[in-house]
Enzyme design. Structure first.
Site, short mmCIF file in Angstrom:
data_model
loop_
_atom_site.label_atom_id
_atom_site.label_comp_id
_atom_site.label_asym_id
_atom_site.label_seq_id
_atom_site.Cartn_x
_atom_site.Cartn_y
_atom_site.Cartn_z
N HIS A 14 1.05 -1.07 -0.14
CA HIS A 14 -0.02 -0.10 0.11
C HIS A 14 0.86 1.30 0.11
O HIS A 14 1.72 1.36 0.93
CB HIS A 14 -0.97 0.07 1.18
CG HIS A 14 -1.95 -1.11 1.29
ND1 HIS A 14 -1.40 -2.27 1.59
CD2 HIS A 14 -3.10 -1.11 0.81
CE1 HIS A 14 -2.56 -3.28 1.54
NE2 HIS A 14 -3.36 -2.36 0.98
N LYS A 45 -0.99 -7.99 -4.79
CA LYS A 45 -2.08 -6.73 -4.63
C LYS A 45 -1.07 -5.40 -4.52
O LYS A 45 -0.23 -5.18 -3.70
CB LYS A 45 -2.96 -7.01 -3.31
CG LYS A 45 -3.73 -5.55 -3.40
CD LYS A 45 -4.38 -5.65 -1.88
CE LYS A 45 -5.11 -4.28 -1.82
NZ LYS A 45 -5.96 -4.25 -0.52
N LYS A 85 -14.70 22.67 -20.81
CA LYS A 85 -15.40 22.92 -22.02
C LYS A 85 -14.60 23.86 -23.13
O LYS A 85 -14.96 23.51 -24.31
CB LYS A 85 -16.90 23.68 -21.92
CG LYS A 85 -17.74 22.58 -21.17
CD LYS A 85 -19.23 23.34 -21.22
CE LYS A 85 -20.21 22.09 -20.58
NZ LYS A 85 -21.49 22.38 -20.98
N ASP A 135 -24.98 21.25 -26.40
CA ASP A 135 -25.72 21.82 -25.13
C ASP A 135 -27.06 22.93 -26.20
O ASP A 135 -28.01 22.72 -25.75
CB ASP A 135 -25.01 22.87 -24.63
CG ASP A 135 -24.29 22.14 -23.63
OD1 ASP A 135 -24.76 20.91 -22.98
OD2 ASP A 135 -23.09 22.53 -23.00
#
Length: 531
Positions: A143, A170, A315, A352
């Site tokens: 981890h 893992k 955007k 849009d």
């Protein structure tokens, strides 16, 4: 740490990624009592998990001999037993030998897996040599709560894990950027032993959902939103029902919405349900993106980011990354829909304005009675747009294209003037618009955030001013019925909800993504239910 330049196009997912067994869904049990864990086990089975992780470090009064027997024997699902110490993100602070004794006992009592940490794995695996039952596997985990190292460093880590005699590796890292997930995908696809690869945190969410695409051995899904065992963990229910986890394969196309923040978006709900309804091998995700250019450069495969919706604040920034831009989107200067062509190039659209304008036109037709004419009902109308941002631009250009006379009102007059000049209209400040009524029967479109949750008692235009408008549209959809729309209804105007723009721009995006007409009825039912 500098990472090896790596793009997801490097992964031959459809070939080498095909596994004999699909990725498993594991639900961690974080109950503080054995009874709570027994209840949660049954819940996990009902939800549809494949196995459960028993987190012994969460139990308040743990009696290994007694409790392990009950938990393992009574589990309706295969079990992973974990006894995580504090140093690896768990809660156990006691004696190390006792901790490992409990894990060995779990093996003897019939657990299917135990999870041990890399730093003690060599000793642990030596201690059980020759004693391992046939169906028992050791997961060796590492981890990292700080970052996601380079692909090379992660590769070395997996090799070290393999060297301890692990059955399954893992690797859990922390995603500081969504592109960190690419290095996790590289590891799970190319690793020589079964590997669980997870980038923790909100920016790592896609690493958890896309485990089946990139051959991950298992992924974790929480029993409920409040019971996550690591940062950024989705619920098992969302994995199965929202993201259609069971349908994701190595050749599944990946779509998503790019934004920051983005977790609130309902788009995955609509698109995943639509894909499932027509049997399309595709999934639609939340992409929390900090740097759009880096995102598209990293995820450049044709089947990854095959199409993206684009929301604030990207955007305008996303325009720079495009190979081709639809002419109207170019004029608007903002895009919300990106399609990756088979040659890998990116084409952008703005749906849009189509969503909002068609909704407003239908509202006007309802008001005027539909007259059979090719002319838009907006032609010649005085069209007042509040706000000059991305949505304001979309509506101003869309209305002008339909022949309306456009007025743009904005808090900063300079921005209103700039947009008004581009569409051949007039500019006002938001104060001036309160008393602006050169004629009756005007159309109003609010694209500001005034009246949006949590400030639902605010409105961008006083009620007395609304009587001069025959139709009022509000782009806000949380809440659906804003104060502006309520007051407009009271003054007798036709109202058009922001949800209508949302649904209709979604129809257009779906069509651009798939080349198929959108399942409109399904979209509407889902919006009604969830928005």
């Amino acid at each position: 740490m500098a990472s090896v330049p790596f793009t997801v196009s490097d992964l031959q997912t459809s070939g080498s990624g095909l596994r004999s067994s699909p990725t498993l869904l594991c639900t961690p049990l974080m109950g503080t009592t054995v009874d709570q864990m027994l209840i949660d086990m049954r819940k996990a089975k009902e939800i549809g998990a494949d196995l459960i992780e028993i987190r012994l470090d969460c139990l308040r009064d743990f009696n290994p001999q007694q409790d392990l027997g009950i938990l393992i024997k009574q589990s309706p699902l295969p079990t992973v037993v974990t006894y995580r110490p504090v140093r690896e993100g768990g809660q156990y602070e006691g004696d190390e030998n006792k901790r490992q004794d409990a894990l060995r006992l779990a093996m003897q009592l019939g657990a299917n897996y135990v999870d041990v940490e890399l730093e003690v794995a060599q000793d642990f695996n030596s201690s059980i040599q020759g004693k391992k039952p046939d169906n028992f596997k050791v997961i060796v985990s590492s981890h990292n709560f700080h970052n996601t190292p380079s692909a090379e460093a992660i590769g070395n880590l997996v090799a070290r894990i393999q060297g301890t005699g692990a059955d399954i590796a893992k690797i859990a890292t922390t995603a500081l950027d969504i592109t960190d997930c690419a290095r996790i995908f590289q590891i799970t696809v190319h690793s020589e032993i079964p590997t669980i690869g997870i980038a923790m945190g909100e920016r790592g969410l896609i690493s958890r959902i896309l485990s089946p695409k990139f051959s991950g051995y298992l992924t974790y899904g929480a029993i409920e939103a409040g019971a996550i065992s690591a940062p950024g963990q989705p619920t098992a229910k969302d994995l199965l029902e929202l993201y259609n986890f069971r349908l994701i394969r190595p050749d599944t196309k990946v779509y998503g919405i790019i934004g920051k923040p983005v977790g609130h978006s309902k788009s995955p709900l609509l698109f995943n349900a639509a894909f499932k309804s027509v049997g399309l091998n595709a999934v639609y995700l939340h992409f929390l993106v900090d740097d759009v250019e880096k995102f598209f450069n990293t995820y450049s495969a044709v089947d990854f980011a095959s199409g993206c919706s684009c929301t604030i604040p990207h955007k305008e920034a996303a325009l720079k990354c495009m190979d081709e831009i639809d002419p109207i989107a170019k004029k608007i200067g903002a895009i919300n829909n990106i399609v990756r062509r088979p040659d890998g190039s990116l084409t952008a659209f703005n749906t849009d304005y189509i969503g909002a304008i068609t909704a407003i036109e239908d509202g006007l037709r309802e008001l005027n009675g539909a007259t059979p004419t090719t002319l838009s009902p907006l032609a010649g109308k005085l069209f007042v747009v509040l706000g000059a941002g991305g949505a304001g631009k979309s509506l101003a250009y869309g209305a002008a294209q339909k022949g309306a006379r456009v007025v743009v009102a904005n808090r900063t007059f300079a921005r209103a003037k700039e947009l008004a000049e581009k569409v051949g209209g007039k500019a006002l400040t938001l104060e001036e618009v309160q008393d602006f009524h050169p004629e009756e029967g005007m159309v109003l479109a609010n694209t500001t955030s005034v009246g949006m949750k949590p400030n639902i008692n605010e409105t961008p235009l006083a009620k007395h001013a609304l009587k001069h408008y025959c139709l009022v549209f509000d782009a806000i959809y949380t809440p659906k019925d804003t104060r502006l729309l309520k007051e407009a209804r009271e003054t007798g105007a036709v109202i058009v909800y922001g949800t209508e723009m949302l649904i209709r721009q979604g129809f257009e995006q779906y069509k651009n993504f798939t080349g198929l007409p959108a399942p409109e009825e399904l979209f509407r039912q889902l919006m009604e239910k969830h928005a």
